[in-house]
Structures are given as C-alpha cells and as structure tokens.
Design a protein around this motif. Sequence first.
Motif, PDB file in Angstrom:
ATOM      1  N   SER A  11     -35.906 160.943 -40.735  1.00 53.22           N
ATOM      2  CA  SER A  11     -35.748 160.993 -42.194  1.00 53.22           C
ATOM      3  C   SER A  11     -34.288 161.209 -42.599  1.00 53.22           C
ATOM      4  O   SER A  11     -33.928 160.984 -43.757  1.00 53.22           O
ATOM      5  CB  SER A  11     -36.618 162.107 -42.779  1.00 53.22           C
ATOM      6  N   LYS A  75     -30.202 166.658 -47.974  1.00 54.25           N
ATOM      7  CA  LYS A  75     -31.636 166.376 -48.121  1.00 54.25           C
ATOM      8  C   LYS A  75     -32.344 167.710 -48.282  1.00 54.25           C
ATOM      9  O   LYS A  75     -32.276 168.572 -47.410  1.00 54.25           O
ATOM     10  CB  LYS A  75     -32.201 165.636 -46.908  1.00 54.25           C
ATOM     11  N   ASP A  80     -37.953 163.035 -50.045  1.00 58.79           N
ATOM     12  CA  ASP A  80     -38.028 161.876 -49.165  1.00 58.79           C
ATOM     13  C   ASP A  80     -36.702 161.121 -49.072  1.00 58.79           C
ATOM     14  O   ASP A  80     -36.606 160.123 -48.359  1.00 58.79           O
ATOM     15  CB  ASP A  80     -39.114 160.900 -49.654  1.00 58.79           C
ATOM     16  N   SER A  81     -35.697 161.544 -49.805  1.00 63.58           N
ATOM     17  CA  SER A  81     -34.446 160.800 -49.841  1.00 63.58           C
ATOM     18  C   SER A  81     -33.265 161.747 -49.691  1.00 63.58           C
ATOM     19  O   SER A  81     -33.381 162.961 -49.848  1.00 63.58           O
ATOM     20  CB  SER A  81     -34.331 160.024 -51.155  1.00 63.58           C
TER      21      SER A  81
END
Length: 506
Positions: A11, A75, A80-81
């Motif tokens: 991620s 993050k 999620d980003s």
Amino acid sequence: PKNVAITNERSLNSPQSDWGAVGFDNGVVFASDRSVASAPKTKAGRPFLKFDGSKLPDQNTYGWTGNGYLNIYTKTAGSDSVALFPLRTQSDYHVGAASFSADGKEVYFTLTRVPKKIGRVKNAPSTLNIEIYSSIKTGEVWSDPVPFRYNNVQGWSVGDPFLTADGSSLYFVSDKPGGKGGTDIYVVKRSAGGQWGEAIAVAGVNTAGNERTPVKADNQFYFSSDGDTSMGGLDIFRATMSGDAVGAAQNMGYPVNSPQDDFALSVTASQKGYFSSNRDGGAGSDDIYSFIDRAELAFRLEGIVFDKETSLPLASAVVSLGKVDGTPLKVQTDSTGAFRFNLDENSNYELSADRTSYRSANDKVGTSGLESSQVIKKNLYLTPIVINKAIRLENIYYDFDQSNIRPDAAVELDKLVRIMQENPTIWIELGSHTDSRGKDQYNQWLSQRRANAAVQYIIDRGIDQSRVTAKGYGESVPVNECTNGIACSEQAHQANRRTEFKIVKQ
C-alpha cells in the motif's frame, strides 16, 4: 536465517523508489520519487543532484535517473491513498527522508537547493550536494526550513538525519573531508541553548565504504553499510550501545538483508519497524518492508508446593512437567517448597506434584500465544491423606427410590475417578447415606444399592475393583440430630442424604 518476519508494504510502494519509512501521528511518512508514472529501475538513495553544467536541472525530472525528484509522502492509518507531507521545503528538487522528534513537533530532513552561484568543473557535470534542514510545527503549520550547521552545498553532502527520542543528539552521514570512506556516520549534541555542537565520527562503525541511515532505538544502534562483510550492496547492521559508545556491529542477516541494497531501518514498536530494499520481487526500485523481529523467547516456570490445609510449603515433593503425550521431567522441591522448569515456545504442558501421605495435585501450563519472554508462576496445593476420614462428594443426587447414576452425579464421580487415577496407591471406601425417613432396613438396602451403583460407575472407568469398596450406611450415621422420631426441616434431612469417600489404605 534469523527469526524475523518481513512483509512488503504494497500500500506504500510504487513502481519507483520508496524508502525511509518512519512512524508519525498514527500513520507513516516516507520518501518517494513516484511523481513519474513509469521509469526504469534505479539504485537507491543517490545523495547528489547532478546535471549538465550549461543549464539548471529540469524541475520535473531528475535527468540522472529519469525519475521524478524525491519528495516526502504520508499515509494515515485507515487511508487507502498517500499524500504529500505538508512541509514548506522551498525546493523543486530532492526532498529526502525525515526524522521526527518524539512529540512530532520537530522534523529533520534532507533537500537539494540550487545556490545562486554554482561551482563548475570543465568537461564534467556539476554536483549539488544534499543538505539537512529542520522545521518546527506550530499548530498545524510547519515553519520555513532552517539549515543545519554542517551544510556545505558545494563542498560535501550531509544526509540521513536521525533525531534521538530525547532530542539531545542528531546522527547524520556525510562525505566531508577527514572521513574513512564514502559517507561516514557522525553525531552532534544539542546545547542548552539549542545549538548543535561539534560533529564527531561514530567510533567503530565507519569503514572505507559507505555508511548510511543511522538509527538509535533504546540501547540499540542500527545503520547500513557496504564496507563491511555483507550479503551484497548495503546491508543493515545492529550494535548495542553503552551510553554514547557503540559496541561491535553485527550483520542482521537474512531475511532482513539480501544480495541487493537493504537500508533505512526504523523502529516503530518493540521488535517491529520498517526497512527498505531493492531486492527481487518488489513493486519497483526500492520498496518499503515491515518487519517483526521474533527473537528467541525464553520462558521459565516457577512455583511452590504447599500443604493445602496448613498453607506451609512442602519440601521433597516430586513435581512432574510433561508435554501432552510426552515424557515428563521431574524435580524435587527444595527446602522452601520451590520448583523451576524451562519451557519451550508454543507448547502446552501437564504439571503435577506428589508427596507421600498427600493426594496428588495437577494443573496445566502453556506458552502458546505468548509474544514476550517471561516467568510464569504456578503454585500447587497438596491435600493431606487422613486414613478413614470421610470426604463428602457434593451434588450426588438420586431420583426417589432409585439407585441409577444421574448425569449430574456422574460429573462428581468423574472427579473421584480422576483422583484415583492421579493417586494410584490409594484404596477407598465409597459410602452412601440416607435420611431417617422410612424404615431402617429399607434405607439400609437402598443406600447399599446406591453405593454399589457408584462403585460400578468408577470400575467401568478403568479403576481396579480391588481399590474401591461400596458401603451402604442407611440412616445409621447422621451428621445432625435428625434421627427417628425427630421433626426436622427438609434442609436438615438433605444434609444427611449424602455420598462420601474415605481413604482406607495407601
């Protein structure tokens, strides 16, 4: 291989270079040159900005690699980003990995700036060395960057800053003159007035190669080097500190290190953290990995054997410890009743204690699921054996005028079976008693039937019939005054309706 679990933090990673992850404000902050959608793989952590001397470098693409410039990203947990970290760097070029104070209000980082006058060498690319800057957070806003004392943009590079938890020291690397090799590790102390003192090379870690990304966590010192015994490229090393002195460094080995570059380790919690690597199987050039250092755990069982009646410790009791379906270890308690065993990880054990003239005591102990070394305390209590002393079995009930064993009675009789299994030298008499209501002879007969049924239940569970005797007492041994002709409450009659056992031989 070391007992370390590593995970590619996909991620956080991109097809470009992602490295230098540190925990910050319930999230993670890291450096990346991901601004270019696709780019060839490059080596990690180039500490210089190089360009054709005839013109300034492009502000969007680093011509030496074809990637974008390094910048700092964040993050947050649950997101999620990733997003740009809101530093006011005032630079269009490299902004490198960050190190935060414990309270999150001060940050040190590297960046590249283009001075008004650039030193040039004929027929050679110009080089702008990276520098260290710091910012202070007020409210939600970071201040303008403040240059570090040892910056010298046209003379040497300084980078990889690490601020200690108490804010008193700053470790960094530099290729300034006087070092042992490419980049060496230095430390400076902060004065009471907030100024940084003289830079001192960290003894015992610098080599003729390159040392990078120093980190101090408690009394452990981590850094990367390609100048000592390594698996290839940069490897991560660990050393124990005593005060400010760094002890002998040890290569952390596989799987932390690989034949490629491994660097920028940070510690986020006990035995946990991040590091970076361009090893095979990653998402891009350099990837961020998390690790859990599952250091070998040590478990110890300690306890005391007591007399259950007097609460005094018992010397010379034999304590047995065995894994399920395994051969037990046995020790004898010392003069204080104490015993000790070492335990294995992720194991379950059966524990027992025996002593002459006492009933055995049994328990279970295990280390499954325990994630830290510890001493487990477990005491055992032995009940003295008194020959011919009646011991009441609670909750042994029969249906009216019946002798069959009810399920609730079976539970209690199973406990007696277990006592006999754990104490194979005792012989018992199991006695059944009625209240005084009804004819004496009938009560005698009924109690014998009930005692016989209970004994048969015990024999059917594997106890030798020679070790257990049935005795029906009828109403002949009351525990209160409720005998024939005496009016008593139901509660008083219930006290007389009982099943007991007594040890008759050992």
